[in-house]
Design a protein around this motif. Structure first.
Motif, PDB file in Angstrom:
ATOM      1  N   UNK A 164      16.686  -7.873  10.275  1.00  0.00           N
ATOM      2  CA  UNK A 164      16.143  -8.700   9.211  1.00  0.00           C
ATOM      3  C   UNK A 164      14.680  -8.471   8.915  1.00  0.00           C
ATOM      4  N   UNK A 165      14.061  -7.508   9.623  1.00  0.00           N
ATOM      5  CA  UNK A 165      12.659  -7.191   9.385  1.00  0.00           C
ATOM      6  C   UNK A 165      12.471  -5.692   9.156  1.00  0.00           C
ATOM      7  N   UNK A 166      12.952  -4.878  10.092  1.00  0.00           N
ATOM      8  CA  UNK A 166      12.740  -3.430  10.009  1.00  0.00           C
ATOM      9  C   UNK A 166      13.451  -2.794   8.825  1.00  0.00           C
ATOM     10  N   UNK A 167      14.432  -3.488   8.262  1.00  0.00           N
ATOM     11  CA  UNK A 167      15.158  -2.948   7.112  1.00  0.00           C
ATOM     12  C   UNK A 167      14.854  -3.713   5.827  1.00  0.00           C
ATOM     13  N   UNK A 168      13.719  -4.397   5.802  1.00  0.00           N
ATOM     14  CA  UNK A 168      13.356  -5.192   4.623  1.00  0.00           C
ATOM     15  C   UNK A 168      11.975  -4.804   4.113  1.00  0.00           C
ATOM     16  N   UNK A 169      11.566  -5.459   3.045  1.00  0.00           N
ATOM     17  CA  UNK A 169      10.305  -5.113   2.400  1.00  0.00           C
ATOM     18  C   UNK A 169       9.112  -5.194   3.343  1.00  0.00           C
ATOM     19  N   UNK A 170       9.088  -6.184   4.224  1.00  0.00           N
ATOM     20  CA  UNK A 170       7.921  -6.394   5.074  1.00  0.00           C
ATOM     21  C   UNK A 170       7.660  -5.219   6.003  1.00  0.00           C
ATOM     22  N   UNK A 171       8.673  -4.418   6.298  1.00  0.00           N
ATOM     23  CA  UNK A 171       8.490  -3.258   7.176  1.00  0.00           C
ATOM     24  C   UNK A 171       7.558  -2.226   6.555  1.00  0.00           C
ATOM     25  N   UNK A 172       7.414  -2.266   5.243  1.00  0.00           N
ATOM     26  CA  UNK A 172       6.570  -1.292   4.559  1.00  0.00           C
ATOM     27  C   UNK A 172       5.111  -1.359   4.953  1.00  0.00           C
ATOM     28  N   UNK A 173       4.639  -2.517   5.384  1.00  0.00           N
ATOM     29  CA  UNK A 173       3.240  -2.628   5.796  1.00  0.00           C
ATOM     30  C   UNK A 173       2.978  -1.792   7.043  1.00  0.00           C
ATOM     31  N   UNK A 174       3.878  -1.875   8.019  1.00  0.00           N
ATOM     32  CA  UNK A 174       3.723  -1.040   9.218  1.00  0.00           C
ATOM     33  C   UNK A 174       3.869   0.441   8.880  1.00  0.00           C
ATOM     34  N   UNK A 175       4.831   0.762   8.025  1.00  0.00           N
ATOM     35  CA  UNK A 175       5.125   2.160   7.721  1.00  0.00           C
ATOM     36  C   UNK A 175       3.984   2.815   6.953  1.00  0.00           C
ATOM     37  N   UNK A 176       3.509   2.182   5.897  1.00  0.00           N
ATOM     38  CA  UNK A 176       2.457   2.786   5.087  1.00  0.00           C
ATOM     39  C   UNK A 176       1.139   2.858   5.856  1.00  0.00           C
ATOM     40  N   UNK A 177       0.841   1.819   6.641  1.00  0.00           N
ATOM     41  CA  UNK A 177      -0.392   1.856   7.428  1.00  0.00           C
ATOM     42  C   UNK A 177      -0.329   2.958   8.479  1.00  0.00           C
ATOM     43  N   UNK A 178       0.850   3.161   9.060  1.00  0.00           N
ATOM     44  CA  UNK A 178       1.007   4.232  10.062  1.00  0.00           C
ATOM     45  C   UNK A 178       0.784   5.597   9.427  1.00  0.00           C
ATOM     46  N   UNK A 179       1.312   5.818   8.242  1.00  0.00           N
ATOM     47  CA  UNK A 179       1.102   7.082   7.550  1.00  0.00           C
ATOM     48  C   UNK A 179      -0.380   7.309   7.273  1.00  0.00           C
ATOM     49  N   UNK A 180      -1.059   6.267   6.810  1.00  0.00           N
ATOM     50  CA  UNK A 180      -2.476   6.400   6.505  1.00  0.00           C
ATOM     51  C   UNK A 180      -3.326   6.642   7.735  1.00  0.00           C
ATOM     52  N   UNK A 181      -3.100   5.859   8.770  1.00  0.00           N
ATOM     53  CA  UNK A 181      -3.916   5.950   9.973  1.00  0.00           C
ATOM     54  C   UNK A 181      -3.635   7.234  10.753  1.00  0.00           C
ATOM     55  N   UNK A 182      -2.367   7.626  10.845  1.00  0.00           N
ATOM     56  CA  UNK A 182      -2.025   8.846  11.571  1.00  0.00           C
ATOM     57  C   UNK A 182      -2.679  10.068  10.938  1.00  0.00           C
ATOM     58  N   UNK A 183      -2.627  10.169   9.612  1.00  0.00           N
ATOM     59  CA  UNK A 183      -3.255  11.298   8.921  1.00  0.00           C
ATOM     60  C   UNK A 183      -4.767  11.277   9.105  1.00  0.00           C
ATOM     61  N   UNK A 184      -5.349  10.103   9.011  1.00  0.00           N
ATOM     62  CA  UNK A 184      -6.807   9.986   9.126  1.00  0.00           C
ATOM     63  C   UNK A 184      -7.299  10.397  10.507  1.00  0.00           C
ATOM     64  N   UNK A 185      -6.511  10.092  11.541  1.00  0.00           N
ATOM     65  CA  UNK A 185      -6.940  10.393  12.907  1.00  0.00           C
ATOM     66  C   UNK A 185      -6.531  11.791  13.369  1.00  0.00           C
ATOM     67  N   UNK A 186      -5.747  12.507  12.574  1.00  0.00           N
ATOM     68  CA  UNK A 186      -5.480  13.902  12.900  1.00  0.00           C
ATOM     69  C   UNK A 186      -4.083  14.229  13.389  1.00  0.00           C
ATOM     70  N   UNK A 187      -3.121  13.305  13.233  1.00  0.00           N
ATOM     71  CA  UNK A 187      -1.723  13.617  13.557  1.00  0.00           C
ATOM     72  C   UNK A 187      -1.185  14.524  12.455  1.00  0.00           C
ATOM     73  N   UNK A 188      -0.525  15.621  12.839  1.00  0.00           N
ATOM     74  CA  UNK A 188      -0.131  16.638  11.863  1.00  0.00           C
ATOM     75  C   UNK A 188       1.184  16.323  11.150  1.00  0.00           C
ATOM     76  N   UNK A 189       2.135  15.715  11.873  1.00  0.00           N
ATOM     77  CA  UNK A 189       3.456  15.394  11.313  1.00  0.00           C
ATOM     78  C   UNK A 189       3.896  14.049  11.865  1.00  0.00           C
ATOM     79  N   UNK A 190       4.536  13.236  11.015  1.00  0.00           N
ATOM     80  CA  UNK A 190       5.101  11.944  11.417  1.00  0.00           C
ATOM     81  C   UNK A 190       6.586  11.962  11.081  1.00  0.00           C
TER      82      UNK A 190
END
Length: 554
Positions: free
Chosen positions: A360-386
């Motif tokens: 009821x959380x990981x498959x709903x709209x609210x999960x997008x906050x964790x997902x998009x922030x992870x993409x942004x932060x991982x790229x900024x800190x130097x992770x090459x692939x997610x």
């Protein structure tokens, strides 16, 4: 505070902003809470892989081989193509219980009067394009498999909770279906081998893997490889303990096998796919790298924010929870840099909550906050692939549900792929003390040069608003005269349960596929130069600044 003190405080704050961004950098007429964007447009901070956002198919799909035929669904392939270029990782917990068993008669294709899928797979006269067009799952069979898969997911979740995993045998037909899906969709396949096949002296028994490799080479399947999934949990899962040095020796052995192959001598090998280093297993990664750094092409590790069985919606909106990722990334970066400086680092498996996700959380709209922030932060800190867990598979953190309908994180991922380029720029948001810290999070990249909205020098800003209030983003003078294409994503419904919606709206329109072959139009709304950039509460957005003319993005 008196009037003079208040004026002085405001003056100091504005003076700070002018020093940081240059005088006259901002429009000052916000209608919501104001957030000031700092952006260093003089250099590229990091450059990530063109396949930065990649996806996984969970090996649990092989719990019964018949479910692999879902990969021949036209609808699923349509959805997958929109996420390329990318890696497709086939792995997860179940991979360490898989045994390749060629010509397994019990694994025959489901009976159907329609297209005989197995015979099509083995028609060598067909071109790759012809095979992709011919190998399609009949609609009637697809519907039966989807119903059965929904029931299978319940059983797999029980297995996950109990921590008792059954051995799975798979035939060459499963390999054919997997490779066909990756090839026809445009992914680069990474296959996860079983590392829990051990000899008496606790080294890896490669016999079964060599049989699989031989078959794949005979079919000329171009692919990469992994060995094992989360080796720091082997003792818990299977009563087997493997230290970093031995794990490294296992990878060296696999690399030697690959080097002897004409087809796979230059194939990618990724590992060790460890879970988040902690407690008594912190030494596994250094020991592995000291032994086998030369054997791998990237160091992979896994990350989840929270326990899916204990979390709440507040965690998904918590700046403090999102900030924990930076500390985890920093720890891994430092560990790898000490032993193997310069090595590429991947988040080889990741999503919101471990244990199959949070229902009821990981498959709903609210999960997008964790997902998009992870993409942004991982790229900024130097992770090459997610690598996102998962495109399709058991659990509730999938991008596509059991009915093969796309969930909110799917649409978010597609927009990211279309709009965000690999060049990372340094950006940050500043607010006054009245606004809760880190409630608005911003990231800045050069725009994807393959985007239809691309203009030389354009940049893409993406932002998350964790608060209920509208935020107005005040752009620096350098870019605030650019025209903007805005892609604002909000929950698919309104009301008290909006954040748990399994639908998502793009600029007010709910996103749905019109048919199995087509995605809806994903157009932005044009904002004229100087137009306020307002982000609604509990939403996230992409803003393409088309006329930014940033030289490092040309």
């Amino acid at each position: 505070m008196g009037m003079v003190g208040a004026v002085t405080g405001v003056s100091l704050f504005l003076s700070f902003l002018c020093l940081s961004f240059g005088a006259d950098s901002f429009r000052w007429a916000p209608t919501g809470d104001a957030v000031f964007l700092y952006a260093d447009l003089s250099r590229v901070l990091n450059k990530v892989s063109e396949r930065f956002l990649s996806v996984a198919i969970d090996a649990s799909l092989l719990a019964e081989e018949k479910f692999m035929y879902l990969l021949s669904s036209q609808k699923l392939r349509t959805l997958a193509k929109a996420l390329t270029p990318g890696f497709l990782r086939f792995g997860g917990t179940k991979q360490d219980f898989m045994v390749f068993t060629p010509h397994n008669k019990s694994a025959a294709a489901p009976q159907s009067h329609a297209v005989p899928l197995q015979s099509v797979l083995h028609q060598s006269s067909l071109s790759a394009e012809g095979l992709c067009k011919t190998l399609m799952l009949p609609v009637s069979l697809e519907e039966k498999l989807k119903v059965a898969w929904a029931e299978q997911e319940v059983l797999l979740q029980k297995e996950e909770i109990q921590g008792s995993f059954q051995k799975v045998r798979f035939s060459e037909h499963a390999v054919d279906l997997l490779y066909s899906f990756a090839n026809c969709s445009g992914f680069d396949l990474i296959f996860g081998l079983n590392a829990l096949l051990r000899t008496r002296n606790n080294s890896w028994d490669s016999c079964n893997a060599e049989t699989l490799l031989s078959y794949c080479e005979s079919k000329q399947y171009v692919m990469s490889w992994e060995l094992g999934n989360e080796p720091n949990s082997y003792e818990k899962k299977a009563g087997i303990c493997v230290d970093g040095h031995q794990l490294g020796l296992d990878f060296l052995h696999l690399r030697e096998i690959l080097n002897k192959s004409k087809l796979y001598s230059s194939a990618g090998l990724y590992g060790p796919d460890i879970g988040q280093p902690k407690d008594h297993r912190k030494d596994l990664l250094p020991g592995f790298l000291e032994t086998a750094a030369k054997a791998i092409d990237a160091c992979t590790w896994h990350h989840y924010y929270v326990n899916g069985r204990e979390t709440s919606i507040d965690d998904f909106l918590s700046p403090q929870v999102l900030d924990t990722l930076a500390a985890k990334i920093t720890t891994v970066l430092q560990t790898v840099a000490l032993v193997s400086p310069g090595m590429k680092i991947w988040l080889g498996e990741t999503s919101s909550a471990y244990g199959g996700g949070a229902a009821g959380l990981s498959d709903t709209f609210v999960a997008g906050f964790m997902w998009l922030d992870k993409l942004g932060l991982a790229a900024k800190l130097g992770i090459d692939v997610v690598v996102r867990q998962v495109l399709i598979g058991s659990g509730t953190y999938h991008l596509v549900d059991a009915n093969l309908d796309p969930l909110p994180d799917y649409w978010l991922s597609v927009l990211y792929k279309r709009l965000v380029g690999p060049e990372v720029l340094d950006a940050a948001a500043f607010t006054d003390s009245a606004i809760p810290k880190r409630k608005l999070r911003v990231y800045l990249h050069c725009t994807n040069k393959q985007s239809p909205n691309f203009r030389k020098g354009s940049v893409t800003l993406f932002a998350l608003n964790l608060s209920k209030k509208v935020m107005e983003i005040i752009l620096p003078l350098r870019v605030n005269r650019s025209s903007i294409d805005a892609y604002v994503l909000e929950a698919g419904r309104t009301g008290t349960r909006a954040l748990k919606s399994r639908l998502i709206r793009l600029n007010g329109v709910v996103l749905k596929m019109p048919d199995d072959n087509t995605l809806p139009s994903l157009h932005g709304v044009s904002l004229n130069p100087g137009h306020p950039v307002r982000l609604p509460g509990h939403s996230f957005a992409f803003y393409v600044l088309k006329d930014a003319s940033v030289p490092v993005c040309w």
